[in-house]
Design a protein around this motif. Sequence first.
Motif, PDB file in Angstrom:
ATOM      1  N   THR A  49       0.820  -1.216   0.084  1.00  0.00           N
ATOM      2  CA  THR A  49      -0.232  -0.144  -0.032  1.00  0.00           C
ATOM      3  C   THR A  49       0.890   1.162  -0.052  1.00  0.00           C
ATOM      4  O   THR A  49       0.506   2.285  -0.713  1.00  0.00           O
ATOM      5  CB  THR A  49      -1.021   0.012   1.228  1.00  0.00           C
TER       6      THR A  49
ATOM      7  N   SER B 266       1.249   4.235  -3.030  1.00  0.00           N
ATOM      8  CA  SER B 266       1.240   5.786  -2.931  1.00  0.00           C
ATOM      9  C   SER B 266       2.683   6.201  -3.259  1.00  0.00           C
ATOM     10  O   SER B 266       2.653   7.540  -4.076  1.00  0.00           O
ATOM     11  CB  SER B 266       1.003   6.223  -1.443  1.00  0.00           C
ATOM     12  N   ASN B 267       3.649   5.637  -3.151  1.00  0.00           N
ATOM     13  CA  ASN B 267       5.021   6.176  -3.772  1.00  0.00           C
ATOM     14  C   ASN B 267       4.889   6.222  -5.131  1.00  0.00           C
ATOM     15  O   ASN B 267       5.332   7.346  -5.778  1.00  0.00           O
ATOM     16  CB  ASN B 267       6.122   5.218  -3.192  1.00  0.00           C
TER      17      ASN B 267
ATOM     18  N   LEU C  90       2.357   6.348  -7.038  1.00  0.00           N
ATOM     19  CA  LEU C  90       1.590   7.500  -7.768  1.00  0.00           C
ATOM     20  C   LEU C  90       1.934   8.818  -7.579  1.00  0.00           C
ATOM     21  O   LEU C  90       1.831   9.484  -8.434  1.00  0.00           O
ATOM     22  CB  LEU C  90       0.077   7.453  -6.378  1.00  0.00           C
ATOM     23  N   VAL C  91       2.747   9.353  -6.341  1.00  0.00           N
ATOM     24  CA  VAL C  91       3.337  10.381  -6.426  1.00  0.00           C
ATOM     25  C   VAL C  91       4.517  10.686  -7.463  1.00  0.00           C
ATOM     26  O   VAL C  91       4.638  11.632  -8.122  1.00  0.00           O
ATOM     27  CB  VAL C  91       3.975  10.824  -4.903  1.00  0.00           C
TER      28      VAL C  91
ATOM     29  N   THR D 242       3.154  16.019  -2.614  1.00  0.00           N
ATOM     30  CA  THR D 242       1.583  15.363  -2.714  1.00  0.00           C
ATOM     31  C   THR D 242       0.851  16.030  -1.397  1.00  0.00           C
ATOM     32  O   THR D 242       1.387  16.924  -0.872  1.00  0.00           O
ATOM     33  CB  THR D 242       1.777  13.831  -2.404  1.00  0.00           C
ATOM     34  N   SER D 243      -0.373  15.778  -1.374  1.00  0.00           N
ATOM     35  CA  SER D 243      -1.219  15.981  -0.332  1.00  0.00           C
ATOM     36  C   SER D 243      -1.042  15.562   1.022  1.00  0.00           C
ATOM     37  O   SER D 243      -0.327  14.274   1.010  1.00  0.00           O
ATOM     38  CB  SER D 243      -2.588  16.051  -0.986  1.00  0.00           C
TER      39      SER D 243
ATOM     40  N   ILE E 125      -2.264  11.629   1.627  1.00  0.00           N
ATOM     41  CA  ILE E 125      -1.649  10.373   1.258  1.00  0.00           C
ATOM     42  C   ILE E 125      -0.459  10.074   2.108  1.00  0.00           C
ATOM     43  O   ILE E 125      -0.218   9.028   2.298  1.00  0.00           O
ATOM     44  CB  ILE E 125      -0.993  11.003  -0.279  1.00  0.00           C
TER      45      ILE E 125
ATOM     46  N   ARG F 157      -1.981   8.486   5.229  1.00  0.00           N
ATOM     47  CA  ARG F 157      -2.417   6.980   4.859  1.00  0.00           C
ATOM     48  C   ARG F 157      -1.120   6.115   4.856  1.00  0.00           C
ATOM     49  O   ARG F 157      -1.242   5.050   5.594  1.00  0.00           O
ATOM     50  CB  ARG F 157      -2.867   6.944   3.302  1.00  0.00           C
ATOM     51  N   ALA F 158      -0.082   6.731   4.354  1.00  0.00           N
ATOM     52  CA  ALA F 158       1.262   5.864   4.556  1.00  0.00           C
ATOM     53  C   ALA F 158       1.631   5.585   6.065  1.00  0.00           C
ATOM     54  O   ALA F 158       2.088   4.478   6.329  1.00  0.00           O
ATOM     55  CB  ALA F 158       2.392   6.483   3.640  1.00  0.00           C
TER      56      ALA F 158
END
Length: 250
Positions: free
Chosen positions: A78, A82-83, A85-86, A140-141, A144, A147-148
């Motif tokens: 997960t 995210s990594n 995605l950024v 990023t926001s 995110i 979440r990490a």
Amino acid sequence: MSLAKWRILLTVLPLTGLYGAAKLALHRLGWEPWAFDSLTGSLFGAATFVIAFVLNGTLGDFRASADMPVQLANALETIQDSNQLVAQANADYNPQPLSQDLVAIAQATLDWLQAEKPQAETAIALDRLNTSLAAMLPYTSAPIVARAQAEQAKMRLLITQIGISRDTDFVGPAYALLEVFLIGVVGALLLIGADSFSENLVVSCLLFTSFTYLLLLIRDLDNPFQYNGRTSVDADLSTLAVFCDRLRQV
């Protein structure tokens, strides 16, 4: 055939041979004063009930423990999602440091469980993750990154639970009762006579093998994170190993 599947049975069979020799010796000496009756039937029934009760609870704990490495790998995946995605949204962002930290966490966990390295290495690897997550913030926001961090906290909890499961003997007091019943059952089987000695020998050897096998199985299931080459049932760590291999090839 997998040797691990038969390891417990191969351990029990020599004991069954010793039991059979003792049974034969007692038969020739005429030391079989008991006959199978309601009392011995109650003994076997009680022993079976206790073993089944403890085995059921141990299996439940094993299933929960065996799922922990999968949850740990899922948390790592997960964060890696995210990594990536950024990285896709920002050409200036370098995803490699965070990926390397995730691999370090998985590898430290594998080394701790399989190679008996200090558990502290996993905590150090988790702490290093904070630096990489902080480096992600300008690109990023905050949700995110939050979440990490939630997945990071989940990993800390899972590693702590794995450590407790590995180092704690959950059903230790139950072993005493199981061993008392096993001794009682073995004693009764040795002393019970029958009209046909061959039938008596075969049935009693099968019962001895079954009770001893189940006791050893419960001991094995009670610690699913041993990986010492002497156990038959361990939690599968392949998801962590696959995660490490895949990220190293990126």
